[in-house]
Write an enzyme that holds these catalytic residues in place. Structure first.
Site, PDB file in Angstrom:
ATOM      1  N   HIS A   1     -23.166  14.817 -55.040  1.00 34.90           N
ATOM      2  CA  HIS A   1     -23.000  15.202 -56.443  1.00 34.90           C
ATOM      3  C   HIS A   1     -24.287  15.739 -57.039  1.00 34.90           C
ATOM      4  CE1 HIS A   1     -25.155  11.682 -58.071  1.00 34.90           C
ATOM      5  NE2 HIS A   1     -24.582  10.986 -57.104  1.00 34.90           N
TER       6      HIS A   1
ATOM      7  N   CYS B   1     -25.006   7.520 -52.690  1.00 33.79           N
ATOM      8  CA  CYS B   1     -24.567   8.919 -52.684  1.00 33.79           C
ATOM      9  C   CYS B   1     -25.726   9.861 -52.377  1.00 33.79           C
ATOM     10  CB  CYS B   1     -23.962   9.286 -54.038  1.00 33.79           C
ATOM     11  SG  CYS B   1     -22.507   8.301 -54.472  1.00 33.79           S
TER      12      CYS B   1
END
Length: 199
Positions: free
Chosen positions: A156, A172
């Site tokens: 992301h 992440c």
């Protein structure tokens, strides 16, 4: 692919980013010009490299050591992006596929995140709408496996370039928003994603 094969492959390929030969980029962004990564060094713009060993085209490969993400192309070429990764044991090596894609996604911390740092995440347990201040940034690729479905791992965007080149996230992989928009438009649903083990 079995876990043993994945780890062996990761070890064999760990040096690949350092051995890649940079080529003239045909479509680089200008967003990173003058920006610094988490080490204080100038941040590289996404660009195309020629790989020493070819990968199948249309895959995402994340190498945690040099903080690099590769989007593979035909004829042993790839786009390369600077990234941040998960801290400590929150980084989860493995093989995934893109099970969802979202622009300006909403975000809800996982129960584990709230348990680890309630002072930071409890206030967002009902979620946060998408927008410039959202932790998932401008775009997100959602990583799934056949066994688990949504793993809650994401690739992301972020609006904090100082985190690039560091192991700081809750698992992440992150790119600055401009780079993430560039990558998002290339990666289709179902694309294979490999996160290689940390050294």
């Amino acid at each position: 692919m079995r876990r043993r094969e994945l780890i062996a492959g990761g070890a064999a390929l760990a040096g690949l980013p350092l051995a890649a030969r940079a080529q003239n980029a045909t479509d680089t962004t200008e967003a990173a010009a003058g920006m610094l990564d988490g080490t204080g060094q100038p941040m590289m713009a996404p660009h195309i490299v020629q790989l020493v060993e070819p990968f199948p085209p249309g895959e995402v490969h994340v190498f945690p050591g040099p903080f690099r993400l590769y989007w593979t192309l035909e004829d042993a070429y790839a786009w390369v992006y600077p990234i941040r990764i998960g801290r400590d044991n929150l980084y989860e090596a493995g093989e995934y596929y893109v099970g969802a894609k979202k622009e300006w996604p909403s975000w809800t911390p996982t129960p584990d995140m709230i348990e680890r740092e309630p002072e930071k995440y409890k206030q967002y347990e009902d979620g946060m709408p998408g927008g410039p201040n959202n932790p998932l940034g401008a775009r997100a690729l959602y990583l799934f496996t056949e066994e688990r479905g949504d793993t809650f791992l994401r690739i992301h965007g972020t609006n904090d370039p100082n985190t690039i080149g560091r192991a700081v996230s809750n698992g992440c992989a992150g790119l600055i928003n401009e780079h993430m928009i560039n990558l998002y438009d290339k990666v289709p649903m179902g694309a294979r994603v490999v996160l290689y083990p940390k050294a």
